[in-house]
Design a protein around this motif. Sequence first.
Motif, PDB file in Angstrom:
ATOM      1  N   ALA A 121      -8.328  12.742 -17.182  1.00 27.54           N
ATOM      2  CA  ALA A 121      -8.288  12.076 -15.695  1.00 27.54           C
ATOM      3  C   ALA A 121      -8.685  10.571 -15.277  1.00 27.54           C
ATOM      4  CB  ALA A 121      -9.720  12.626 -15.777  1.00 27.54           C
ATOM      5  N   THR A 122      -7.402  10.073 -15.319  1.00 25.67           N
ATOM      6  CA  THR A 122      -7.106   8.721 -15.552  1.00 25.67           C
ATOM      7  C   THR A 122      -7.088   8.319 -14.356  1.00 25.67           C
ATOM      8  OG1 THR A 122      -4.773   9.314 -15.949  1.00 25.67           O
ATOM      9  CG2 THR A 122      -6.502   8.389 -18.299  1.00 25.67           C
ATOM     10  N   GLY A 123      -7.454   9.131 -13.155  1.00 29.39           N
ATOM     11  CA  GLY A 123      -7.114   8.626 -11.463  1.00 29.39           C
ATOM     12  C   GLY A 123      -6.093   8.081 -11.270  1.00 29.39           C
ATOM     13  N   ALA A 124      -6.367   6.947 -10.168  1.00 28.43           N
ATOM     14  CA  ALA A 124      -5.246   6.627  -9.713  1.00 28.43           C
ATOM     15  C   ALA A 124      -4.816   5.109 -10.048  1.00 28.43           C
ATOM     16  CB  ALA A 124      -4.691   6.846  -8.172  1.00 28.43           C
ATOM     17  N   GLN A 125      -4.135   4.601  -8.929  1.00 28.88           N
ATOM     18  CA  GLN A 125      -4.139   2.490  -9.235  1.00 28.88           C
ATOM     19  C   GLN A 125      -3.360   2.660  -7.391  1.00 28.88           C
ATOM     20  OE1 GLN A 125      -1.173   2.082 -12.143  1.00 28.88           O
ATOM     21  NE2 GLN A 125       0.344   1.367 -10.888  1.00 28.88           N
ATOM     22  N   GLU A 126      -3.802   1.064  -7.338  1.00 27.15           N
ATOM     23  CA  GLU A 126      -3.217   1.068  -5.534  1.00 27.15           C
ATOM     24  C   GLU A 126      -1.933   1.027  -5.458  1.00 27.15           C
ATOM     25  OE1 GLU A 126      -4.946  -1.147  -2.340  1.00 27.15           O
ATOM     26  OE2 GLU A 126      -5.617  -1.961  -4.296  1.00 27.15           O
ATOM     27  N   ARG A 127      -0.928   1.144  -5.176  1.00 26.55           N
ATOM     28  CA  ARG A 127       0.092   0.590  -4.453  1.00 26.55           C
ATOM     29  C   ARG A 127       0.261  -0.438  -3.754  1.00 26.55           C
ATOM     30  NH1 ARG A 127       5.396   4.162  -2.612  1.00 26.55           N
ATOM     31  NH2 ARG A 127       7.071   2.671  -3.828  1.00 26.55           N
ATOM     32  N   THR A 128       0.880  -1.754  -4.048  1.00 27.17           N
ATOM     33  CA  THR A 128       1.080  -2.324  -2.584  1.00 27.17           C
ATOM     34  C   THR A 128       2.534  -3.076  -2.661  1.00 27.17           C
ATOM     35  OG1 THR A 128      -1.512  -3.438  -3.464  1.00 27.17           O
ATOM     36  CG2 THR A 128       0.476  -4.960  -2.331  1.00 27.17           C
ATOM     37  N   LEU A 129       3.168  -2.552  -1.462  1.00 30.24           N
ATOM     38  CA  LEU A 129       4.986  -2.744  -1.493  1.00 30.24           C
ATOM     39  C   LEU A 129       5.347  -4.623  -1.369  1.00 30.24           C
ATOM     40  CD1 LEU A 129       5.184  -0.081   1.369  1.00 30.24           C
ATOM     41  CD2 LEU A 129       5.770  -0.012  -1.264  1.00 30.24           C
ATOM     42  N   PRO A 130       5.234  -5.340  -1.631  1.00 29.91           N
ATOM     43  CA  PRO A 130       5.905  -6.997  -1.607  1.00 29.91           C
ATOM     44  C   PRO A 130       6.090  -7.268  -0.697  1.00 29.91           C
ATOM     45  CG  PRO A 130       7.578  -5.975  -2.985  1.00 29.91           C
ATOM     46  CD  PRO A 130       6.383  -4.487  -3.576  1.00 29.91           C
ATOM     47  N   PHE A 131       5.938  -8.168   0.262  1.00 27.39           N
ATOM     48  CA  PHE A 131       6.790  -9.062   0.853  1.00 27.39           C
ATOM     49  C   PHE A 131       6.263  -9.992   1.283  1.00 27.39           C
ATOM     50  CE2 PHE A 131       2.213  -7.959   2.042  1.00 27.39           C
ATOM     51  CZ  PHE A 131       1.346  -9.212   2.010  1.00 27.39           C
ATOM     52  N   PRO A 132       6.935 -11.241   1.662  1.00 25.96           N
ATOM     53  CA  PRO A 132       7.556 -12.884   1.259  1.00 25.96           C
ATOM     54  C   PRO A 132       5.972 -13.370   1.512  1.00 25.96           C
ATOM     55  CG  PRO A 132       9.296 -12.228   3.175  1.00 25.96           C
ATOM     56  CD  PRO A 132       8.801 -11.187   2.634  1.00 25.96           C
ATOM     57  N   GLY A 133       6.058 -14.147   0.899  1.00 29.76           N
ATOM     58  CA  GLY A 133       4.354 -14.867   0.607  1.00 29.76           C
ATOM     59  C   GLY A 133       2.803 -13.541   0.350  1.00 29.76           C
ATOM     60  N   TRP A 134       3.369 -12.802  -0.307  1.00 29.59           N
ATOM     61  CA  TRP A 134       2.411 -11.447  -1.313  1.00 29.59           C
ATOM     62  C   TRP A 134       1.945 -12.852  -2.600  1.00 29.59           C
ATOM     63  CZ3 TRP A 134       2.490  -7.022  -4.342  1.00 29.59           C
ATOM     64  CH2 TRP A 134       3.865  -7.517  -5.806  1.00 29.59           C
ATOM     65  N   ASP A 135       2.929 -13.328  -2.996  1.00 31.39           N
ATOM     66  CA  ASP A 135       1.850 -14.035  -4.161  1.00 31.39           C
ATOM     67  C   ASP A 135       1.388 -15.201  -3.503  1.00 31.39           C
ATOM     68  OD1 ASP A 135       4.312 -15.390  -3.296  1.00 31.39           O
ATOM     69  OD2 ASP A 135       5.595 -15.953  -4.829  1.00 31.39           O
ATOM     70  N   LEU A 136       0.986 -15.471  -2.784  1.00 28.90           N
ATOM     71  CA  LEU A 136       0.133 -16.758  -2.703  1.00 28.90           C
ATOM     72  C   LEU A 136      -1.144 -16.526  -2.625  1.00 28.90           C
ATOM     73  CD1 LEU A 136       1.272 -17.911   1.328  1.00 28.90           C
ATOM     74  CD2 LEU A 136       1.284 -19.165  -0.517  1.00 28.90           C
ATOM     75  N   PRO A 137      -1.923 -17.482  -3.154  1.00 27.99           N
ATOM     76  CA  PRO A 137      -3.854 -17.207  -3.238  1.00 27.99           C
ATOM     77  C   PRO A 137      -4.655 -16.838  -2.058  1.00 27.99           C
ATOM     78  CG  PRO A 137      -3.440 -18.785  -4.580  1.00 27.99           C
ATOM     79  CD  PRO A 137      -1.497 -18.893  -3.337  1.00 27.99           C
TER      80      PRO A 137
END
Length: 466
Positions: A121-137
């Motif tokens: 019953a390990t659940g799920a993890q969130e999915r995030t699609l990359p886009f330009p600038g998604w690595d900014l703080p």
Amino acid sequence: MPDVLVVGGGPAGMAAALTARRHGAERVVLLEADDDVGGQYWRHPPGRHADPGERHRGRPRFSDLRAALLRDPGCEVVTNAHVWSVDRRDGRPPLVHALIGEVDGQTRAHRAFDPAALVLATGAQERTLPFPGWDLPGVVTAGAAQALAKGERVAVGRRVLVAGSGPFLLPVAAGLVGVGARVVGVVEASGPARLVRGWGAEPWRLAATGGKAVELAGYLRVLAAHRIPYRSGAAVVAAHGADRVEAVTVARLNPDWSPVAGTGRRVEVDAVCVGHGFLPRAELAITAGCALGGDGAVEVDHRQRTSVPGVLAAGELGGVGGVDLALAEGLVAGAVAAGGEPAPAALRRRAVFREFATRLSAAHATGPGWRSWLDDATVVCRCEDVTAGTLRRAAGATRSRGLRSLKLTTRAGLGLCQGRTCGPAVEDLLAGVLDPGRTANRPIAVPLRLGELADHNRTGNREDVP
């Protein structure tokens, strides 16, 4: 040796453990990686459990389940338990290896379990699609923002945009408002037509889900009270800033999620929360040999049994459908794991919320056009700083069709997170180029030190193994 071992202490795991005991299992062990049970859904502030004054849907149910687990002498709840490996065995449930202790601790103890039945019953993890600038703080996942709001009472920013796809965006926005953030909007990628097709067909059938409509109405009241605009058929396709995010570009989307040219609009923010649904956390199931469906979910039969004898799956691992479905599947899996028959009420409830899950998928499924958000300079693997252009060029230059060889060539997915964040995007970005492969195929499921690995055979606690 436990009769039933349950891995995962969220709603599905808690329900499975208690139900197994009620159906005759003499000894049940529940392993939970956090410092308390409840999972991501019933997250609580550190050092505090069920606060009667806290408003949270299902909190009384959590309190009852938790109390029953802790007072049952036949059920051992092991927290800070990190399952790092499972060993396959012909015709038997796998041997399960765990490290017990704080994740950054230096003295974690090894334990191995040889269960008669194993419930994952390990659940799920969130999915995030990359886009330009998604690595900014300042660009964070919707789940991280929700965890900080629920678990720490901290807002990720003062002026925040919530974007992505799925009904989870609504409680995230409400949670941010509750900790003092100004939410400037909620942006849903699925367009009105898809939302209507998914949720609007035969709407009377949703009446059986009971509190879902009430829950939705509560979130909409929060948005209305704080004048938070809700926009569908649009997405954050770029983030801008120097040292941190300062603004995002929101564009209208075609039905396939490709941006409509000329519709980009700049929105000033100091934080943006993005989430594009959830994916099953299938590392342990894959290592155990469980068959997966095309969506990455573990395939189960009508009794929650996987393709591996003695191994069952419950909750988001078998398909994302929310807490009510997870609880129902936990009831079924726990009964079957203990050799009993699931209650008819649990089977009926499971059927109701599986239909809800089908509608959820139909209304919010990711469109392939998201790949056009990325230019060649867009970072896809943030741990190893691998761009979309690097991935595309490597696939073309090497003519490699294997996911493993592409990972070794580019280092995408070989960083600290081991592909948990970028892996699904890499698979999707190169669909049609690669042969089928799963970045979730990790024989060592969680990080551990080389010293812990070396000590495993010398000092591991194996009193549970005959």
